[in-house]
Write an enzyme that holds these catalytic residues in place. Structure first.
Site, mmCIF file in Angstrom:
data_model
loop_
_atom_site.group_PDB
_atom_site.id
_atom_site.type_symbol
_atom_site.label_atom_id
_atom_site.label_comp_id
_atom_site.label_asym_id
_atom_site.label_seq_id
_atom_site.Cartn_x
_atom_site.Cartn_y
_atom_site.Cartn_z
ATOM 1 N N GLU A 132 0.947 -1.318 -0.013
ATOM 2 C CA GLU A 132 0.232 0.084 -0.151
ATOM 3 C C GLU A 132 0.860 1.218 -0.158
ATOM 4 O O GLU A 132 1.655 1.768 0.975
ATOM 5 C CB GLU A 132 -0.874 0.121 1.316
ATOM 6 N N CYS A 180 -1.879 9.438 2.215
ATOM 7 C CA CYS A 180 -1.610 8.689 0.960
ATOM 8 C C CYS A 180 -2.221 9.360 -0.421
ATOM 9 O O CYS A 180 -1.964 9.235 -1.264
ATOM 10 C CB CYS A 180 -1.469 7.465 1.002
HETATM 11 P P1 NAD Z 1 7.624 4.915 7.748
HETATM 12 O O1 NAD Z 1 8.900 5.704 7.492
HETATM 13 O O2 NAD Z 1 6.831 4.950 9.112
HETATM 14 O O3 NAD Z 1 7.849 3.583 7.316
HETATM 15 C C1 NAD Z 1 6.944 2.491 7.146
HETATM 16 C C2 NAD Z 1 7.529 1.169 7.899
HETATM 17 O O4 NAD Z 1 8.619 1.013 7.033
HETATM 18 C C3 NAD Z 1 7.847 1.502 9.274
HETATM 19 O O5 NAD Z 1 7.276 0.530 9.960
HETATM 20 C C4 NAD Z 1 9.567 1.494 9.444
HETATM 21 O O6 NAD Z 1 9.826 0.804 10.691
HETATM 22 C C5 NAD Z 1 9.693 0.621 8.073
HETATM 23 N N1 NAD Z 1 10.723 1.132 7.447
HETATM 24 C C6 NAD Z 1 11.397 2.138 7.183
HETATM 25 N N2 NAD Z 1 12.899 2.128 6.727
HETATM 26 C C7 NAD Z 1 12.959 0.681 6.690
HETATM 27 C C8 NAD Z 1 14.147 -0.172 6.039
HETATM 28 N N3 NAD Z 1 15.243 0.572 5.420
HETATM 29 N N4 NAD Z 1 14.255 -1.204 5.952
HETATM 30 C C9 NAD Z 1 12.811 -2.089 6.430
HETATM 31 N N5 NAD Z 1 11.723 -1.178 7.050
HETATM 32 C C10 NAD Z 1 11.860 -0.013 7.166
HETATM 33 O O7 NAD Z 1 6.418 5.570 6.780
HETATM 34 P P2 NAD Z 1 6.518 6.374 5.339
HETATM 35 O O8 NAD Z 1 7.175 5.135 4.347
HETATM 36 O O9 NAD Z 1 7.331 7.444 5.614
HETATM 37 O O10 NAD Z 1 5.138 6.418 4.933
HETATM 38 C C11 NAD Z 1 4.715 7.271 4.205
HETATM 39 C C12 NAD Z 1 4.465 6.911 2.715
HETATM 40 O O11 NAD Z 1 3.411 5.726 2.727
HETATM 41 C C13 NAD Z 1 4.031 7.820 1.748
HETATM 42 O O12 NAD Z 1 4.657 7.485 0.465
HETATM 43 C C14 NAD Z 1 2.469 7.412 1.597
HETATM 44 O O13 NAD Z 1 1.871 7.902 0.345
HETATM 45 C C15 NAD Z 1 2.453 6.110 1.829
HETATM 46 N N6 NAD Z 1 1.282 5.638 2.550
HETATM 47 C C16 NAD Z 1 0.416 4.725 1.719
HETATM 48 C C17 NAD Z 1 -0.815 4.468 2.253
HETATM 49 C C18 NAD Z 1 -1.941 3.446 1.699
HETATM 50 O O14 NAD Z 1 -2.620 3.146 2.163
HETATM 51 N N7 NAD Z 1 -1.558 3.270 0.320
HETATM 52 C C19 NAD Z 1 -1.006 4.789 3.382
HETATM 53 C C20 NAD Z 1 -0.386 5.677 4.261
HETATM 54 C C21 NAD Z 1 0.922 6.115 3.832
#
Ligand code: NAD
Length: 469
Positions: free
Chosen positions: A217, A251
């Site tokens: 997602e 998102c």
């Molecule tokens: P985040 O930084 O919290 O990361 C998400 C998860 O990935 C966390 O649990 C984190 O521990 C893990 N993570 C981070 N770096 C990692 C690595 N190097 N290796 C393994 N795991 C790792 O969240 P984010 O990515 O900044 O979230 C924002 C993004 O998510 C945006 O692009 C947004 O559009 C997308 N998003 C999508 C939806 C959807 O439903 N499609 C919903 C919310 C957010």
């Protein structure tokens, strides 16, 4: 090592315990599934103000917005699932083709096993617990990994989950990238990841080592087309709501507007009014206006605005990095090679890109990766048809941004770089289940012998009758 001190031993042991529980069959009966869903509802009801306070701590979000977009949202998913689960779990008996007769076919949904749910920080309760509803409904053991970027919510959920849910079957591990990396070394039967595209590639690569299926997602740049003749006051109000809720950290938030100059010329006044209506003259002092999650993200967004000429800013533009505050901002005359148009904004900045006509707008939309959502405010049927026919996106909203995700009857997910797989309502149940076909055929009469080797007259006849050659 990050602050959570997870080591490989703890992670392996946690996953082994979850697998032993799943293998024991404990999670499969509908009674267990329903009991867990009821317990999850109880967790939310008894701790809604703790959860909403935790969200406020991490994101500066008002309690009422958290209730609407997080706690009540999950409660709604649970209520819908409890009502429908028995029906969803029912097996079906499709009629088998003549060639296989006599035979009985059956389709059953079976749970996948041990599933991992990785959540991001922007809706830290909803995006962890909403997939959990589907995973429990489908009868799986679950490992939850909340985001370390929203640490208060992560801690609160890590305390509450074991108090309410079956500790043998649902576990939660906190941690950052390093911890998630350790978790991803384990074998799961499904990984449900919500977050950014970069980490999605890490998750996919780790999953591929075990051939584990993934639901991704993700996000992306969700465009908005505004066509001739629509009511711009109402259009601006809806876009402003969808964009600035959660300070643009949604998102499916409208990422950028493409429209013609005569419409763009009028948008400034309508957006100023809509934003004032939503958050008053000074959003910084308004409790209903959220903050950016941290200084790092505030600086990232500041960097996007730094290259903008102040004259391009129609409304907003104020930034206080130490307060993690960025005013709801609308920017006009944005060029396609500006920072604002290079990647997902994920903050309260809304660029307007001017085009001469719909065809040019379509070209811009098609030049980018398939977005999570595409929005159009238009009365023109031809434009709607072209968007439906010629573009691909996770979803389309005509005259309404964001809200498609609130219906459990609509699958929610992306396509291409905005993700794959989907969930919500029955689609969550399907995502966390395997649809298993079962075929039963009596040994007698032995119709199979007609097609066994050596192939003689009967094999030829059967082939001709049933396959057509
Ligand atoms: P985040 O930084 O919290 O990361 C998400 C998860 O990935 C966390 O649990 C984190 O521990 C893990 N993570 C981070 N770096 C990692 C690595 N190097 N290796 C393994 N795991 C790792 O969240 P984010 O990515 O900044 O979230 C924002 C993004 O998510 C945006 O692009 C947004 O559009 C997308 N998003 C999508 C939806 C959807 O439903 N499609 C919903 C919310 C957010």
């Amino acid at each position: 090592m990050d602050q959570f001190q997870l080591d490989k031993g703890i992670v392996s042991q946690t996953v082994s315990q979850l697998r032993a529980t799943f293998n024991s069959g404990k999670t499969k009966p509908i009674e267990w599934r329903k009991e867990q869903l009821k317990q999850l509802k109880k967790l939310i009801e008894e701790n809604s103000s703790t959860l909403e306070q935790a969200i406020k701590e991490d994101l500066g979000k008002s309690e009422i917005e958290s209730r609407m977009t997080e706690t009540s949202f999950v409660k709604g998913e649970i209520a819908h699932t409890l009502k429908k689960l028995k029906n969803w779990m029912k097996s079906t008996k499709p009629v088998m083709p003549l060639m296989l007769q006599p035979a009985a076919g059956k389709l059953v949904y079976e749970p996948l096993g041990v599933v991992l749910i990785i959540a991001p920080w922007n809706y830290p309760v909803m995006l962890l617990l909403s997939p959990l509803v589907g995973a429990l409904a489908a009868g799986n053991s679950v490992l939850l990994k909340p985001s370390e970027v929203s640490p208060t919510v992560s801690k609160v959920l890590a305390e509450l989950i074991p108090q309410y849910l079956d500790h043998d079957a649902v576990k939660i591990l906190e941690g950052g990238a390093e911890a998630t990396g350790l978790i991803l070394e384990e074998r799961f039967d499904h990984i449900f990841y919500t977050g950014n595209e970069h980490v999605a590639r890490i998750v996919s690569a780790a999953a591929a080592k075990h051939l584990t299926p993934v639901t991704l997602e993700l996000g992306g740049k969700s465009p908005v087309w505004i066509g001739e003749g629509v009511n711009l006051k109402h259009t601006a109000e809806r876009i402003a709501w969808g964009k600035f809720i959660n300070a643009g950290q949604t998102c499916v938030a409208p990422d950028y507007i493409v429209t013609t100059p005569d419409i763009a010329d009028q948008l400034g006044k309508y957006f100023s009014k809509s934003i004032k209506k939503l958050y008053g003259k000074n959003p910084e002092n308004n409790v209903d206006y959220c903050r950016i999650i941290n200084e790092k993200h505030t600086n990232r967004l500041k960097g996007m605005l730094d290259e903008i000429n102040p004259e391009q800013i129609l409304t907003g533009g104020e930034i206080k990095v130490s307060e993690k505050y960025i005013a709801p901002t609308v920017v006009d005359h944005v060029s396609l090679d500006s920072e604002l148009m290079k990647s997902e904004i994920f903050g309260p900045i809304l660029p307007i890109v001017r085009v001469n006509n719909f065809e040019e707008a379509l070209d811009i939309i098609l030049s980018k990766e398939k977005p999570l959502s595409l929005y159009a405010f238009t009365k023109n049927k031809e434009e709607k048809n072209r968007l439906l026919r010629d573009t691909s996106s996770g979803a389309i909203g005509f005259n309404i941004p964001v809200s498609h995700l609130s219906s459990p009857k609509l699958p929610f997910g992306g396509v291409g770089v905005s993700g794959h797989g989907n969930y919500h309502g029955k689609y969550s149940f399907i995502t966390f289940s395997h649809l298993k076909p079962i075929l039963s055929k009596p040994l007698w009469p032995d119709t199979m012998r007609f097609i066994y080797a050596p192939y003689g007259y009967m094999a030829k006849l059967v082939t001709k009758l049933f396959i057509g050659r």
